[in-house]
Enzyme design. Structure first.
Site, PDB file in Angstrom:
ATOM      1  N   SER A  91      60.335  45.967  43.761  1.00  0.00           N
ATOM      2  CA  SER A  91      61.513  45.634  44.550  1.00  0.00           C
ATOM      3  C   SER A  91      61.774  44.135  44.668  1.00  0.00           C
ATOM      4  CB  SER A  91      61.369  46.234  45.952  1.00  0.00           C
ATOM      5  OG  SER A  91      60.291  45.632  46.663  1.00  0.00           O
ATOM      6  N   SER A 101      55.695  46.101  43.521  1.00  0.00           N
ATOM      7  CA  SER A 101      56.919  45.329  43.742  1.00  0.00           C
ATOM      8  C   SER A 101      56.834  43.849  43.401  1.00  0.00           C
ATOM      9  CB  SER A 101      57.386  45.490  45.193  1.00  0.00           C
ATOM     10  OG  SER A 101      57.890  46.785  45.392  1.00  0.00           O
ATOM     11  N   LYS A 147      62.005  36.338  49.178  1.00  0.00           N
ATOM     12  CA  LYS A 147      62.570  37.686  49.173  1.00  0.00           C
ATOM     13  C   LYS A 147      63.205  37.962  50.533  1.00  0.00           C
ATOM     14  CE  LYS A 147      61.036  42.444  48.117  1.00  0.00           C
ATOM     15  NZ  LYS A 147      59.828  43.246  47.779  1.00  0.00           N
TER      16      LYS A 147
END
Length: 516
Positions: free
Chosen positions: A187, A211, A106
């Site tokens: 996210s 997330s 990420k």
């Protein structure tokens, strides 16, 4: 946006696909697990270079639609060649675990290399981090290949209340690979999208509240949200040291556990890892991948309000899955209630929002201050950057400040440390956790709570508890949904047994369909 110049062109990638089909003796990289890939390495049906080239080709072919990857590592092929060499000379650690396996990170997880770490924002483009994030250092030690940076909801969904899940200025709008019009959640959207779409076998995401669990649920993959502190957050663009955690997103429980084993442990740049290291079992987590892991487990079922969040297909599947859990030998303790659950799920009422705003400003300012070089050094600088470049159409249009705003940033900037209001919020969060989830788990002597989807995430988030999402089905439109297993701090071994037992009993996951 994907950096292409150091790696294969689309034409070259197409040629690679053809050559791979010949050279890999019918071995299919698509949907392959870590153990499949390691076996192919051992049998000389595959090299790490071929594997990287395959994934890069897939990314170049589909990322323009899915927007799962922000940036590719220009050193990925070099790392692959090194892994292949180590395998040939039988170096220690070759042919096991993550050695020679590409992984996507990420884009809030720092890498001290030629890649950017930006949380999807142009404000941090070309900033220079002081060192690899703690989890990245452990991945490199394991021999993993850092393939690139996955997209995300910009600033881990902490810039604006109005921005859609999976959107970032640098990455664009992430798409759900099963049904392109459906929510990919966030996210850690790109990490889940990329694994589901076979851009890579394994990835890392981060979670403050939902997330990892939510995008895993939405994209039909496995996500492990570890106990806070079990994995280092050092070098991760922060929201809250109290709630932030880093965990794997993969297609199988086994793969997620292999990644978890590689990234847990003490990092002296993150003090929380020293306390949490007491939870790490001798011999690691892989030993808990047992076929009869459901047997004897006490599983609590909290229907209200979580079944109310579920679709008809999801509710029906959940009832069916309870039977599967029973058949596997689990004891189902049904119709439980968590005290003050409505308050827990409302971040304003619980105090979670108040606490996170203050913690974000403090921790982000510390992160930005420690950068070797950066266009911004404080949250105020980031806000000013977004406002300053309003007249630069290219950046402004991509950041979409006019459309989505930066209201969370502005609220966070207005805070002034941990004062009376924030302390009261933190006390309330501790009370809600103690009198709710913890009390229920201990009173009924439960190994895990089981809920449909990812709606349970705030319960786990505010107490720093672990959870695992496993694919649980698809609705009549092909939209995926999952099942969540949550437990008390340090109960990853039990959760892994339960999740693996469920996965092996159901084997529900299927490749994406890319429906419009």
């Amino acid at each position: 946006m994907v950096t292409k110049k150091p790696l294969s062109s689309s034409l070259f990638s197409s040629l690679i696909f053809f050559l791979l089909a010949i050279s890999c003796h019918a071995f299919s990289i698509r949907e392959a697990s870590i153990s499949d890939l390691q076996l192919a390495f051992k049998q000389k049906k595959l090299t790490s270079r071929q594997l990287v080239e395959f994934y890069v080709g897939e990314i170049h072919g589909l990322n323009s639609v899915l927007k799962g990857v922000i940036e590719l590592n220009p050193d990925a092929l070099y790392q692959a060649d090194r892994a292949d060499y180590e395998r040939r000379v039988r170096a220690p650690g070759a042919l096991v675990g993550l050695h020679g396996i590409p992984i996507l990170l990420k884009d809030n997880i720092a890498t001290k290399d030629k890649m950017n770490t930006t949380a999807g924002s142009f404000a941090l483009l070309r900033s220079v981090v002081p060192r690899d994030a703690g989890v990245v250092a452990k991945l490199r030690k394991s021999g993993a290949i850092i393939l690139g940076k996955a997209s995300l909801s910009e600033w881990a969904a902490f810039r604006s209340l109005n921005a859609p899940n999976g959107f970032s200025a640098r990455g664009g709008q992430g798409k759900n690979p099963y049904v392109l019009s459906d929510d990919p959640c966030g996210s850690s959207s790109g990490s889940a999208i990329s694994v589901a779409a076979n851009f890579v076998a394994v990835s890392l995401g981060t979670e403050t509240d939902g997330s990892i669990l939510c995008p895993s649920n939405a994209n039909s993959v496995v996500g492990i949200k570890p106990t806070v502190g079990l994995t280092s957050r050092a070098g991760v663009i922060p929201i809250s040291p109290r709630q932030d955690t880093v965990g794997p997103i993969c297609r199988t429980v086994s793969d997620a556990v292999i990644v978890l084993d590689a990234i847990v442990g003490v990092d002296y740049n993150d003090g929380a890892t020293q306390e949490a290291s007491k939870y790490i079992p001798h011999g690691g987590y892989k030993q808990f991948l047992k076929p009869y892991g459901l047997k004897g487990k006490r599983l609590g079922i909290v229907r209200n309000p979580f079944l109310g969040f579920a679709s008809k297909a999801e509710s029906q599947a959940f009832e069916y899955h309870l039977q599967t859990l029973r058949q596997g030998g689990s004891v189902i303790v049904d119709h439980l209630e968590i005290a003050n659950i409505n308050a827990i799920l409302n971040s304003t009422v619980s105090g979670e929002a108040i606490a996170l705003l203050a913690e974000f400003k403090i921790s982000l300012n510390t992160y930005l201050k420690d950068l070797v070089a950066s266009p911004v050094r404080t949250l105020a600088d980031v806000i000013a950057f977004n406002q300053k470049f309003a007249d630069l159409v290219s950046i402004w249009e991509q950041e979409k400040i006019n459309e989505f705003g930066q209201d969370i940033f502005l609220l966070a900037q207005a805070t002034n440390g941990i004062g009376k209001i924030e302390k009261a919020a933190l006390i309330n969060l501790e009370r809600l956790t103690r009198d709710g989830f913890q009390k229920l788990m201990r009173y009924y002597k439960l190994d895990a709570l089981v809920t449909p989807g990812a709606g349970f995430a705030p319960v786990l988030a505010i107490g720093g508890f672990p959870g695992i999402n496993v694919p649980a089905g698809y609705d009549d439109k092909g939209v995926p949904f999952g099942i969540n297993f949550g437990g008390l701090k340090g109960t990853e071994p039990k959760l892994i047994q339960i999740a693996f037992g469920f996965e092996q009993a159901t084997k529900i996951r299927k490749p994406p369909t890319f429906k419009a």
